[in-house]
Design a protein around this motif. Structure first.
Motif, mmCIF file in Angstrom:
data_model
loop_
_atom_site.group_PDB
_atom_site.id
_atom_site.type_symbol
_atom_site.label_atom_id
_atom_site.label_comp_id
_atom_site.label_asym_id
_atom_site.label_seq_id
_atom_site.Cartn_x
_atom_site.Cartn_y
_atom_site.Cartn_z
ATOM 1 N N PHE A 256 45.140 38.605 32.226
ATOM 2 C CA PHE A 256 45.520 37.843 33.046
ATOM 3 C C PHE A 256 44.891 38.095 34.206
ATOM 4 O O PHE A 256 44.309 39.182 34.607
ATOM 5 C CB PHE A 256 47.119 37.931 33.389
ATOM 6 N N ASN A 257 44.408 36.837 35.213
ATOM 7 C CA ASN A 257 43.729 37.253 36.466
ATOM 8 C C ASN A 257 44.592 38.115 37.422
ATOM 9 O O ASN A 257 45.802 38.276 37.550
ATOM 10 C CB ASN A 257 43.738 35.597 37.183
ATOM 11 N N TYR A 258 43.807 39.003 37.902
ATOM 12 C CA TYR A 258 44.609 39.683 38.887
ATOM 13 C C TYR A 258 44.557 39.048 40.302
ATOM 14 O O TYR A 258 43.676 38.389 40.718
ATOM 15 C CB TYR A 258 43.571 41.269 39.474
ATOM 16 N N GLU A 261 44.145 36.982 46.004
ATOM 17 C CA GLU A 261 44.207 36.187 46.785
ATOM 18 C C GLU A 261 44.811 36.894 48.134
ATOM 19 O O GLU A 261 44.441 36.644 49.178
ATOM 20 C CB GLU A 261 45.115 34.786 46.559
ATOM 21 N N ARG A 262 45.606 37.988 47.919
ATOM 22 C CA ARG A 262 46.340 38.620 48.803
ATOM 23 C C ARG A 262 45.348 39.313 49.569
ATOM 24 O O ARG A 262 45.582 39.644 50.678
ATOM 25 C CB ARG A 262 47.272 39.565 48.108
ATOM 26 N N PHE A 263 44.196 39.646 49.110
ATOM 27 C CA PHE A 263 42.867 40.396 49.797
ATOM 28 C C PHE A 263 42.034 39.284 50.393
ATOM 29 O O PHE A 263 40.806 39.732 50.754
ATOM 30 C CB PHE A 263 42.407 41.295 49.192
ATOM 31 N N GLY A 264 42.377 37.964 50.094
ATOM 32 C CA GLY A 264 41.648 36.928 50.769
ATOM 33 C C GLY A 264 40.291 36.648 49.939
ATOM 34 O O GLY A 264 39.143 36.406 50.071
ATOM 35 N N LEU A 265 40.511 37.163 48.611
ATOM 36 C CA LEU A 265 39.236 36.902 47.531
ATOM 37 C C LEU A 265 39.772 35.914 46.519
ATOM 38 O O LEU A 265 40.730 35.839 46.053
ATOM 39 C CB LEU A 265 39.292 38.390 46.874
ATOM 40 N N LYS A 266 38.867 35.056 46.167
ATOM 41 C CA LYS A 266 39.281 34.103 45.247
ATOM 42 C C LYS A 266 38.990 34.701 43.695
ATOM 43 O O LYS A 266 38.119 35.315 43.564
ATOM 44 C CB LYS A 266 38.421 32.787 45.403
ATOM 45 N N ASN A 267 40.110 34.502 42.916
ATOM 46 C CA ASN A 267 39.987 34.827 41.682
ATOM 47 C C ASN A 267 40.847 33.928 40.658
ATOM 48 O O ASN A 267 41.545 34.565 39.624
ATOM 49 C CB ASN A 267 40.535 36.507 41.594
ATOM 50 N N ASP A 273 37.146 36.358 37.613
ATOM 51 C CA ASP A 273 36.096 37.561 36.904
ATOM 52 C C ASP A 273 36.867 38.825 36.808
ATOM 53 O O ASP A 273 36.259 39.673 36.284
ATOM 54 C CB ASP A 273 34.864 37.588 37.435
ATOM 55 N N ILE A 274 38.020 38.729 37.676
ATOM 56 C CA ILE A 274 38.641 40.013 37.497
ATOM 57 C C ILE A 274 40.015 39.944 36.430
ATOM 58 O O ILE A 274 40.795 39.042 37.365
ATOM 59 C CB ILE A 274 38.805 40.882 38.947
ATOM 60 N N PHE A 275 40.245 40.679 35.552
ATOM 61 C CA PHE A 275 41.431 40.406 34.751
ATOM 62 C C PHE A 275 42.152 41.872 34.504
ATOM 63 O O PHE A 275 41.551 42.815 34.661
ATOM 64 C CB PHE A 275 41.127 39.999 33.598
ATOM 65 N N VAL A 276 43.405 41.938 34.208
ATOM 66 C CA VAL A 276 44.182 42.845 34.017
ATOM 67 C C VAL A 276 44.388 42.840 32.180
ATOM 68 O O VAL A 276 44.945 41.866 31.996
ATOM 69 C CB VAL A 276 45.515 42.953 34.519
ATOM 70 N N PRO A 277 43.945 43.732 31.641
ATOM 71 C CA PRO A 277 44.404 43.642 29.942
ATOM 72 C C PRO A 277 45.631 44.281 29.987
ATOM 73 O O PRO A 277 46.049 45.160 30.434
ATOM 74 C CB PRO A 277 43.260 44.471 29.567
#
Ligand code: URC
Length: 296
Positions: A256-258, A261-267, A273-277
């Motif tokens: 799942f996408n991490y 957004e809480r840190f102002g970064l689009k994901n 491109d950053i996921f949690v396995p």
């Protein structure tokens, strides 16, 4: 106390580990197996009357496996070797009615050293295994084989949307997601008679099913694990007439996408491109696909 009876039994030796080295001059092969033998037959008195006279000791079964491995020229062909073991117990002991032999073949891949296949060195390149379960009785033999623990992942070419939504649904629709699963496949052979067993190219069929599974996984534009599973099975049955049915068990290993957004970064979407396995929980999609002629 109400009356009871022995409804069923099977006993034998499990987890018998065995390695055989086959040497052709300097060229060596290594075959490493884990074997289970279970016997059914006239063993009731051993449970209900403490009468051991019919018990083939499980220790003797273990010895038998090593002796047959020494004598056999087919150990690398686990379906044939399991059939040899089953046949031994049925023909040696008239009170044994059924022998179930399960074998796992562990992977040893020959090393490529200085651009050449090495004659006596191997490495483990993945935890996936080839296994088989052979049931040998006086009525005949049944053989099922499998590919277990093949971990795969694709980074696109998978979606999941249009599913039922109700007040318990929170999962967003996914138009482009990571798909990962640990393939367990089990297929049953259509065995006409004992003579046909040695003619079936079991190892080639195993390699082909593995390749079809990987090819379908990689190339299918997946609407769901269910749809990809069905296509894998269809492709296997189309290619291999000796196989009556195939069952897949495919965990859906979520990535799942991490929430960045809480840190102002689009994901999300194209920016993901950053996921949690997640190892747990996983979806689990299972199905058996068979030829229409074998439908009961
Ligand atoms: O391919 C999928 N099949 C499902 O049944 C399912 N359920 C779910 O939450 N995600 C997925 N993905």
């Amino acid at each position: 106390m109400s009356e009871v009876y022995l409804k069923e039994q099977e006993y034998g030796k499990d987890r018998v580990r065995l390695a055989k080295v086959v040497k052709t001059g300097k060229w060596h092969e290594i075959i490493e197996l884990t074997v289970r033998v279970l016997l059914d037959g006239e063993f009731e008195d051993s449970y209900t009357k403490a009468d051991n006279s019919m018990i083939v000791a499980t220790d003797s079964m273990k010895n038998t496996i090593y002796i047959l491995a020494k004598q056999s020229s087919c150990v690398e062909n686990i379906e044939v070797f399991a059939t040899e073991i089953g046949k031994h117990f049925i023909t040696t002991y008239s009170h044994v009615h059924k022998a179930t032999i399960s074998i796992i073949k562990h992977k040893w891949t020959r090393m490529l050293i200085d651009g050449k296949l090495h004659d006596h060195s191997f490495h483990r390149d993945g935890e996936d295994v080839h296994d088989t379960k052979v049931v040998f009785s006086r009525k005949g033999v049944t053989i099922e084989s499998g590919l277990k623990n093949l971990l795969v992942l694709k980074t696109t070419g998978s979606a999941f949307y249009g599913f039922l939504r109700d007040k318990y649904t929170t999962l967003p629709e996914a138009y482009d997601r990571i798909l990962s699963t640990n393939v367990d496949a089990t297929w049953t052979f259509n065995i006409q008679n004992m003579a046909s067993v040695e003619k079936i190219p079991f190892n080639d069929i195993f390699e082909s099913i593995k390749q079809i599974t990987l090819h379908t996984f990689a190339t299918h534009n997946s609407a769901s694990v269910q749809a990809t599973l069905y296509l894998m099975a269809k492709n296997v049955l189309k290619k291999h007439s000796q196989i009556d049915s195939i069952r897949y068990e495919l965990p859906n290993k979520h990535y799942f996408n991490y929430d960045l957004e809480r840190f102002g970064l689009k994901n999300t979407g194209k920016d993901a491109d950053i996921f949690v396995p997640f190892s747990d929980p996983a979806g689990l999609i299972t199905a058996t696909v068979a030829r229409v002629k074998s439908r009961l």
